[in-house]
Design an enzyme around this catalytic site. Structure first.
Site, PDB file in Angstrom:
ATOM      1  CG  ASP A 107      -0.167   0.091   2.596  1.00  0.00           C
ATOM      2  OD1 ASP A 107       0.802  -0.494   2.759  1.00  0.00           O
ATOM      3  OD2 ASP A 107      -0.543   1.171   3.176  1.00  0.00           O
ATOM      4  CD  GLU A 157       4.113   1.330   7.178  1.00  0.00           C
ATOM      5  OE1 GLU A 157       4.743   1.875   8.186  1.00  0.00           O
ATOM      6  OE2 GLU A 157       3.939   2.047   6.018  1.00  0.00           O
ATOM      7  CD  GLU A 158       2.894   4.530   3.743  1.00  0.00           C
ATOM      8  OE1 GLU A 158       2.847   5.199   4.787  1.00  0.00           O
ATOM      9  OE2 GLU A 158       3.940   4.331   2.901  1.00  0.00           O
ATOM     10  CG  HIS A 161       5.106   9.487   3.473  1.00  0.00           C
ATOM     11  ND1 HIS A 161       4.535   9.350   4.684  1.00  0.00           N
ATOM     12  CD2 HIS A 161       5.442   7.988   3.161  1.00  0.00           C
ATOM     13  CE1 HIS A 161       4.585   8.177   5.163  1.00  0.00           C
ATOM     14  NE2 HIS A 161       5.012   7.479   4.151  1.00  0.00           N
TER      15      HIS A 161
END
Length: 451
Positions: A92, A157-158, A423
């Site tokens: 992800d 995870e994100e 990010h």
């Protein structure tokens, strides 16, 4: 057998790694159905499962985790008496943010100035290709793997929703291993082989301030009517002191970092700080990034500038992230943040604080045989000695794994480095870092099998 054929094999596999990364990046696998269809995550999971199955792993399956996402699992027994290594990553990705700000499409791997650009190119799909390329090189040169293998690639995870953590707690036998290689960090600088020795923990809270039954004309009511947006700004400003240090009562802000230092000029360049703009906080850069807490305002719900009306705002909302270093307990830190925010709301405004995701900080024991094998592998792959650094980010799964498997060594590596811009818009990976880290992992698996 010398290591030269292994290095040549990794190099010859890089075109395939690029093609595979392009396929994987093309899935907008953001684990938030409010932003992207859940089918995109499912397609990415299936791609990952098929890729590891093609490398000979058995028992490949998609695991439905409690947060509604899927993790990919596979395994392959090793030679008799060989240790077992668990390889971790996640498929992800972060949302693309402002897609118009990308110099090339966010979900289309694009080569530019020797780098490969695309959301997830480094974090963390590039690390999935690190694992795959290492295994492919070992199969090509050695005909198989010197250790038992397990692979787990998670899908949330994100988002920090903890699906894999909860599943592992309920099924502790699944991820049992002698060493766990977390492919979700990277090198302190490009070309400098690095293991991550500590991670800050993280908690997120949302603050909503309500002051009026509805918006009011700022000419008729402004000056007396309490403006929710103005009050929110005051609360957010109270989170730091005049030096930029965290000002939340109950949080310690004078810890120091004893490992590798981060020169200020290097940090300014890596962070692309504009000329004339000072850094925030006191202490060394390493102190601020790896040894002390930090507070970041992640988002604010407020009218955009374009289209705004002359109104006193009746409600405003912000998402606030708190990163905490090893040695600080998550719940105590979260309690301190909530207490600070609630106390800082002025004029008796109605405030609602919602606690969201959280993860404990992590500190690795770097003295075991796995770290010795990794140091030797990195020296061979990079031609220079390994260093240990901190990481300001969080991987909550690490503490779950440590609690479940206290005897397992946990080693954090990856293809990321300061210029990858994870990010952020225009995320990229340096293919040379991917090549060297894939070689590092292949060498590590060989050396650890002999430890």
């Amino acid at each position: 057998m010398t290591e030269q054929p292994l290095a040549a094999a990794v190099r010859s596999l890089m075109p395939r790694a690029k093609a595979d990364l392009a396929e994987l990046v093309a899935f907008p696998s953001v684990a938030d159905p409010r932003q992207f269809p859940v089918e995109e995550c499912e397609k990415a999971a299936r791609w990952v499962a098929d890729a590891f199955a093609a490398e000979g792993l058995t028992g490949i399956r998609l695991i439905d985790t409690p947060d509604g996402t899927q993790s990919v699992y596979g395994e392959l027994p090793g030679p008799e008496g060989a240790p077992t290594v668990l390889l971790y990553s996640h498929y992800d990705v972060q949302p693309p943010l402002d897609e118009a700000a990308w110099e090339s499409p966010a979900f289309e791997l694009t080569e530019r100035d020797g780098r490969w650009y695309g959301r997830g190119a480094a974090d963390c799909k590039g690390n999935i290709l690190m694992h795959l390329t290492a295994l492919r090189a070992l199969r090509e040169v050695d005909g198989g793997f010197p250790v038992g293998l397990k692979v787990i690639v998670e899908g949330s995870e994100e988002q920090g929703t903890g699906g894999l953590e909860r599943y592992a707690e309920a099924n502790p036998e699944l991820l049992t291993a002698d060493v766990i290689v977390i492919g979700d960090t990277g090198n302190f600088a490009a070309g400098l082989p690095t293991v991550t020795a500590s991670l800050r923990g993280m908690t997120v809270v949302e603050l909503t301030i309500d002051t009026l039954a509805g918006n009011l004309h700022s000419g008729a009511f402004g000056g007396a009517a309490p403006d929710a947006l103005q009050l929110l700004v005051k609360v957010l400003a109270s989170l730091h002191d005049e030096h930029g240090d965290v000002a939340v009562k109950g949080l310690t802000i004078d810890q120091t970092w004893t490992g590798v230092e981060y020169p200020e000029e290097q940090f300014r360049a890596d962070a692309r700080v504009l000329d004339g703009v000072a850094l925030t906080g006191t202490g060394t850069v390493a102190d601020r990034l790896w040894a002390r807490p930090s507070v970041t305002v992640l988002g604010i719900d407020a009218p955009p500038v374009i289209g705004a009306t002359s109104s006193v705002q009746s409600t405003a909302k912000a998402s606030i992230s708190l990163r905490i270093p090893p040695g600080t307990e998550l719940k105590a830190a979260q309690d301190a943040l909530v207490a600070h925010v609630e106390a800082a709301v002025p004029f008796g405004a109605q405030a609602t604080v919602t606690r969201l995701s959280g993860g404990e900080p992590f500190s690795a024991n770097t003295t075991g045989p796995a770290y010795e094998a990794m140091a030797a592998a990195m020296r061979e792959a990079f031609g220079t000695d390994m260093v240990a650094s901190g990481e300001g980010g969080s991987i909550p799964l690490c503490n779950t794994l440590r609690s479940l498997y206290p005897d397992a060594e946990i080693v954090l590596i990856g293809v990321e480095e300061p210029t990858t811009q994870i990010h952020a818009v225009n995320e990229s990976v340096d293919p040379q870092e991917l090549e060297r880290m894939a070689l590092t992992e292949a060498l590590f698996l060989r050396r650890y099998a002999q430890a």
